[in-house]
Scaffold this active site. Structure first.
Site, PDB file in Angstrom:
ATOM      1  N   GLU A   1      10.887  -4.449   1.514  1.00 27.45           N
ATOM      2  CA  GLU A   1      10.106  -5.681   1.601  1.00 27.45           C
ATOM      3  C   GLU A   1      10.061  -6.364   0.242  1.00 27.45           C
ATOM      4  OE1 GLU A   1       6.901  -4.260   4.985  1.00 27.45           O
ATOM      5  OE2 GLU A   1       6.385  -3.980   2.874  1.00 27.45           O
TER       6      GLU A   1
ATOM      7  N   ASP B   1       5.498   2.034   8.658  1.00 28.56           N
ATOM      8  CA  ASP B   1       5.735   2.098  10.095  1.00 28.56           C
ATOM      9  C   ASP B   1       6.624   3.268  10.494  1.00 28.56           C
ATOM     10  OD1 ASP B   1       4.283  -0.266  10.843  1.00 28.56           O
ATOM     11  OD2 ASP B   1       5.898  -1.444   9.956  1.00 28.56           O
TER      12      ASP B   1
END
Length: 386
Positions: free
Chosen positions: A153, A169
């Site tokens: 990210e 996640d």
């Protein structure tokens, strides 16, 4: 310090259909508008021809879209969907050697898939604007469930480059990042044989073993395991009860940048002084997602306290340490009821840092780096085995 939660946070912890947002963007007249990115395939198992990259996110105006070889942000549109109903946003790696791409100002993710391409889908959001559906590797019905994939990210804007490797996640492809600028920083690299060791450690924990998907395709985070029926929704309940009992008669002191706050359990809630909102008893799901009763509003008061509590629950330091946050990792994950998923990740990174849960940035244990004058960004797909 800017962190994943303040810069990327909920904007990037998305499931299919949830749009990214551009609230992280800051502006500066002399801002760099392009950042060289290099992708290195050091898997030692897969050829470049077996790997695809996807750069997706939002631009400074809030439009969702993607970047391909030209390094230009393209707003997504419904016509990007092909005859199969999905958009091919893939960028193949170079035939040989490293792969270069230019990142424009945007906030998003760089995905990688191995063996098969990922299927993104352009849909209309609640306001009728084009939006991207992202892979959800923890959802068995997701079209990308059987595809080996993972991501990093980032936010690149006028303030600089802010990036992390994330396993909030799931964990699948071992990825490391290097950011050059005012200094050179790296994070995310695993120890030798680290991927296998992570899977072995999680499989050895009876409560966590079902989080391993397929033949080591990925391991999903325990919060998603609850939602998928693979993990007990009451796992933390006994520990939470012990915490609540302890602080019914003992002060809990939490120190943030705004000062120290003292709390006790009163009327079933953890009640602090100095304007912190009362914290109700969290569920197991609240603990793993750092949400619900442990949600951290961006208010500078309740939010930082909630983040520290969330980290202390996941690291299982809260019951025994009435002064938080605790900073010595030797004391983390010592209680049998702990986030053993996050522990396995931290135990097998070179620098001891990982993003195993959303508040893993508390006292700087997250695999996150930033630079206010970035010159180069490198993502390396690291070895799958020793």
């Amino acid at each position: 310090m800017l962190t994943r939660r303040t810069l990327l946070g909920g904007a990037l912890a998305v499931t299919a259909g949830a749009p990214l947002v551009a609230s992280a963007f800051l502006s500066r007249a002399d801002a760099a508008t392009a950042l060289p990115m290099t992708v290195v395939n050091n898997t030692r198992r897969f050829a470049n021809s077996q790997i695809w990259m996807y750069v997706v996110g939002v631009d400074p105006t809030g439009r969702q879209g993607y970047v391909k070889n030209g390094g230009v942000f393209s707003p997504c549109q419904l016509s990007d969907n092909g005859p199969d109903g999905f958009a091919d946003l893939s960028v193949p790696l170079s035939g040989n050697g490293d792969t270069s791409l230019s990142l424009p100002n945007m906030s998003g993710r760089v995905y990688f898939s191995i063996g098969q391409k990922l299927k993104f889908k352009v849909v209309s959001d609640g306001a009728g604007r084009p939006a991207l559906q992202y892979p959800a590797g923890w959802v068995a019905s997701d079209p990308n469930y059987a595809v080996l994939h993972d991501c990093v990210e980032f936010t690149f804007n006028g303030a600089g480059m802010f990036c992390n490797t994330t396993a909030v996640d799931m964990f699948s492809i071992p990825l490391a990042i290097r950011l050059a600028g005012n200094s050179t920083q790296t994070t995310g690299a695993l120890v030798s044989g680290g991927r296998d060791r992570i899977f072995d450690a999680i499989a050895a924990q009876p409560d966590f073993a079902r989080l391993v998907v397929g033949d080591r395709l990925r391991v999903i985070a325990p919060g998603h395991g609850i939602d998928s029926g693979l993990f007990s929704p009451t796992y933390y309940d006994g520990y939470v009860n012990e915490v609540w009992a302890r602080y019914a008669g003992t002060d809990l002191r939490v120190t943030t940048n705004a000062g120290a706050f003292t709390g006790r359990v009163t009327g079933g809630q953890l009640v602090f002084d100095r304007g912190v909102a009362p914290v109700r008893r969290p569920s197991t799901r609240d603990v793993f997602f750092c949400d619900g009763a442990l949600a951290a509003p961006n208010d500078g008061i309740t939010g930082p306290v909630a983040a520290i509590l969330g980290a202390a629950f996941n690291r299982s330091t809260l019951r025994d340490q009435p002064t938080q946050p605790t900073t010595d990792p030797a004391g983390f994950y010592r209680h049998p009821v702990s986030n053993h998923y996050a522990k396995a990740l931290h135990d097998n990174t070179v620098d001891g840092k990982a993003y195993g849960f959303a508040f893993d940035d508390v006292v700087d244990f997250a695999s996150y780096v930033q630079d206010l004058a970035p010159t180069a960004f490198t993502v390396t797909l690291t070895p799958f085995g020793a």
